[in-house]
Scaffold this motif. Structure first.
Motif, PDB file in Angstrom:
ATOM      1  N   VAL A 163      -7.089  -0.214   5.849  1.00 29.21           N
ATOM      2  CA  VAL A 163      -7.411   1.136   5.410  1.00 29.21           C
ATOM      3  C   VAL A 163      -8.909   1.391   5.558  1.00 29.21           C
ATOM      4  CG1 VAL A 163      -7.235   2.790   3.526  1.00 29.21           C
ATOM      5  CG2 VAL A 163      -5.585   0.924   3.675  1.00 29.21           C
TER       6      VAL A 163
ATOM      7  N   THR B 196      -0.668   4.101   0.858  1.00 29.57           N
ATOM      8  CA  THR B 196      -1.381   2.824   0.755  1.00 29.57           C
ATOM      9  C   THR B 196      -1.253   2.214  -0.642  1.00 29.57           C
ATOM     10  OG1 THR B 196      -3.360   4.124   0.316  1.00 29.57           O
ATOM     11  CG2 THR B 196      -3.092   3.300   2.533  1.00 29.57           C
TER      12      THR B 196
ATOM     13  N   TYR C 248      -7.912 -11.970   2.121  1.00 32.44           N
ATOM     14  CA  TYR C 248      -6.665 -11.705   2.843  1.00 32.44           C
ATOM     15  C   TYR C 248      -5.998 -12.990   3.323  1.00 32.44           C
ATOM     16  CZ  TYR C 248      -7.472  -6.688   2.804  1.00 32.44           C
ATOM     17  OH  TYR C 248      -7.645  -5.381   2.411  1.00 32.44           O
TER      18      TYR C 248
ATOM     19  N   ALA D  52      -0.660  -4.549   0.878  1.00 36.84           N
ATOM     20  CA  ALA D  52      -2.093  -4.598   1.210  1.00 36.84           C
ATOM     21  C   ALA D  52      -2.382  -5.647   2.287  1.00 36.84           C
ATOM     22  CB  ALA D  52      -2.904  -4.882  -0.046  1.00 36.84           C
ATOM     23  N   LEU D  53      -1.599  -6.720   2.297  1.00 40.24           N
ATOM     24  CA  LEU D  53      -1.821  -7.774   3.285  1.00 40.24           C
ATOM     25  C   LEU D  53      -1.418  -7.326   4.683  1.00 40.24           C
ATOM     26  CD1 LEU D  53      -0.496 -10.808   1.213  1.00 40.24           C
ATOM     27  CD2 LEU D  53      -2.844 -10.459   1.958  1.00 40.24           C
TER      28      LEU D  53
ATOM     29  N   ARG E 179       2.403  -3.251  -4.066  1.00 44.03           N
ATOM     30  CA  ARG E 179       1.067  -2.957  -3.577  1.00 44.03           C
ATOM     31  C   ARG E 179       0.381  -4.147  -2.914  1.00 44.03           C
ATOM     32  NH1 ARG E 179      -3.799  -3.218  -5.080  1.00 44.03           N
ATOM     33  NH2 ARG E 179      -3.338  -4.285  -7.015  1.00 44.03           N
ATOM     34  N   ILE E 180       0.436  -5.287  -3.576  1.00 46.79           N
ATOM     35  CA  ILE E 180      -0.310  -6.434  -3.051  1.00 46.79           C
ATOM     36  C   ILE E 180       0.303  -6.958  -1.754  1.00 46.79           C
ATOM     37  CG2 ILE E 180      -0.954  -8.832  -3.558  1.00 46.79           C
ATOM     38  CD1 ILE E 180      -1.678  -7.942  -6.342  1.00 46.79           C
TER      39      ILE E 180
END
Lengths: 318, 270
Positions: A93, A63, A118, A88-89, A84-85
């Motif tokens: 989690v 993640t 988001y 993340a979208l 990461r970003i």
């Protein structure tokens, strides 16, 4: 289509161990030690292992929370820490022991906030929230501040929070830990439906093996940072030779010791009035028919192989 | 650009949520607001007390010294308002809250700052601004447009400078979770250092803090340029005018430490 791919994925931590009054020794321990894994779109995979086996560490590397110290991992074709970003979208989690929600705000406001974070189109957000509200029965506590929710209510909120942006992959770290039976069932039913829809990939860690039996076609078992089993539950039973058992209660003990074909006598209880057979090649019906020839059968029950036993065996062997 | 706006929007929503959470504890907020003025007021009073003993300290009079105090306090309180809460990173790392931060599609620094908006610290900033304005008005400055610009740039540069120190020292928590009060030596220590003329200090201590770490450029050098005084320690006049720019390399260094720190983050427990 492969959604999650790990090759020789490793994470080593440095721990310092006290040696004497001032001396400390620094030691490397491998929390995850060369995990290879491919998970396809739509799979629901149970990732299990004893405490400290490296489950959470693996999930954190996938993640983007932790940087791997060796090997590679991609999720949705992205490198977790580096991208990461963007990742993340596309993922959701739930860490069972950590909250994603805002402590002092009502659940409803947390959800609204997540929509902005988001960047979810209003209509999509509303549709998904509506579905979660119905399935997870959120309505009665939607306006309660998160700090006043029970654990089961909060977990249902966490699940919703993780799904509002329509993630392709859902990572669940012990989503049923500490929940009462009713909440557990609600969460499981919800995840079953999610898995059945087939477009969300789910990877979940758990200590509750009932979760696995209900939810996961595929089981990955990890111990000391290594994968020790990757396959179906049936494959696991076959490997450890765990069998279905038939328990037969008799009115009187049989006059002579019984030898059956297709089953072995595993236990004798209640002065010989309760016999437990393990099935090898025969069926439960074969056993009953054979027993009934020499003694009066009062009751029978069939026991499925016990997953807990198998997994306990597995942990001990490694 | 759209990407950046969207992310900023996300942070703004976080901030607003934070403000709403705080307002649910109204009385304690009001008390915080008042008690926060205390610390800054005390710092300013200390300077008055010192000048009660001696009318010239390090070659500077009270009025001149107060300009430095004003710039230092403005810079520090602004930085403290904006990023001071980064000190709490230790807590976030230890409790694993950092995990939740890292799985959201926003930058971690902005999220951590938005997580605890210290509105109560606003009162300190206001006091610092008052001190600076009063000091500037009474220091006998020969005002030119350039000096007006410098009087505005210096506290802003100071804020960026202190902000960078806050972030840089807090990042240590990624390596040593129990990094304790180490950072305070540079943040609060640095604020006290900048409130006095650099000439007060000497030896390696002055070299290190004033020039090595750059604290002389926060308030001391700009004040010289505002007053039109030559530097008794020999730096040219343009050093005072350029001083606010010193914050840029410091901020860059802090950003680098922060980014490296995030990659070193070792989440605790499960």
């Amino acid at each position: 289509m492969t959604v999650i791919e790990a090759r020789a994925l490793s994470k080593a931590f440095t721990v310092s161990v006290k040696k004497g009054r001032f001396r400390r020794e620094r030691r490397q321990t491998a929390a995850v030690d060369g995990v290879d894994l491919r998970i396809d779109r739509g799979e629901t995979v149970g990732y299990i292992g004893p405490n400290g086996a490296g489950k959470s560490t693996t999930l954190k590397m996938m993640t983007g929370v932790l940087m791997p110290s060796g090997g590679e991992v991609t999720v949705c074709g992205l490198v977790p820490v580096k991208q990461r970003i963007r990742l993340a979208l596309r993922i959701g989690v739930v860490f069972g022991q950590r909250s994603q929600l805002w402590w002092d705000l009502p659940l409803r406001e947390s959800f609204a906030l997540l929509r902005h974070i988001y960047r979810v189109p209003t209509a999509d957000h509303a549709a998904r929230l509506l579905r979660c509200r119905a399935m997870l029965e959120l309505d009665e506590f939607l306006d309660t501040p998160v700090r006043q929710l029970s654990l089961g209510q909060r977990m249902r909120g966490e699940l919703t929070a993780a799904l509002l942006h329509g993630p392709e992959v859902l990572f669940l770290d012990e989503p049923t830990i500490g929940l009462d039976v009713v909440s557990k069932q609600a969460v499981r039913a919800f995840l079953t439906e999610l898995g059945a829809a087939g477009d969300t990939t789910v990877m979940l860690t758990t200590h509750d093996l009932a979760d696995i039996e209900r939810l996961c076609r595929r089981l990955v078992i990890i111990d000391h940072g290594r994968v020790v089993h990757d396959g179906t539950l049936e494959a696991l039973h076959a490997r450890y030779n765990s069998r279905r058992r038939v328990v037969v209660d008799l009115d009187e003990p049989p006059p002579a010791p019984l030898t059956l074909t297709g089953a072995t006598l595993d236990a004798t209880e209640l002065d010989g009035r309760r016999l437990t057979f393990g099935l090898t090649t025969g069926t439960a019906a074969d056993v009953v028919v054979q027993v009934a020839r020499s003694a009066a059968v009062r009751d029978i029950s069939v026991l499925e192989p016990d997953i807990e036993d198998v997994i306990a065996k597995l942990y001990k062997n490694t | 650009m759209g990407e950046l706006r969207a992310r900023l929007g996300g942070h703004l929503h976080l901030l607003r949520a934070q403000a709403r959470s705080q307002m649910s504890y109204r009385v304690s907020f009001a008390i915080d607001l008042v008690s926060n003025v205390g610390a800054t007021a005390l710092d300013v009073l200390t300077v008055f007390v010192l000048y009660g003993v001696s009318s010239v300290i390090g070659g500077f009079r009270l009025g001149e010294s107060l300009v430095m105090v004003g710039i230092a306090q403005c810079g520090f309180t602004l930085a403290d308002l904006a990023v001071g809460n980064i000190e709490r990173i230790r807590l976030y790392v230890r409790t694993g809250l950092m995990d939740a931060v890292l799985i959201r599609p926003l930058g971690p620094l902005g999220q951590l700052l938005a997580m605890d908006l210290p509105l109560r610290k606003l009162s300190r900033v206001l006091l610092a601004i008052v001190v600076l304005v009063v000091a500037l008005a009474h220091a006998g400055i020969d005002w030119t447009p350039a000096r007006v610009l410098l009087a505005i740039a210096a506290p802003i540069g100071g804020a960026v400078f202190f902000g960078a120190i806050f972030v840089g020292t807090a990042s240590v928590a990624f390596w040593w979770i129990e990094s304790g009060e180490l950072g305070n030596a540079f943040t609060y220590g640095g604020r006290d250092f900048t409130s006095y003329p650099v000439t007060v200090f000497d030896g390696w201590f002055r070299s290190l803090f004033a020039y090595g770490l750059g604290f002389a450029f926060v308030a001391y050098q700009p004040t010289l340029a505002l007053l039109g005084r030559p530097d008794p320690l020999g730096l040219p006049a343009w050093a005072g005018w350029a001083a606010p720019l010193v914050c840029l390399p410091v901020a860059f260094a802090a950003a680098l430490i922060w980014r490296t720190g995030i990659r070193h983050y070792r989440s605790t427990g499960s």
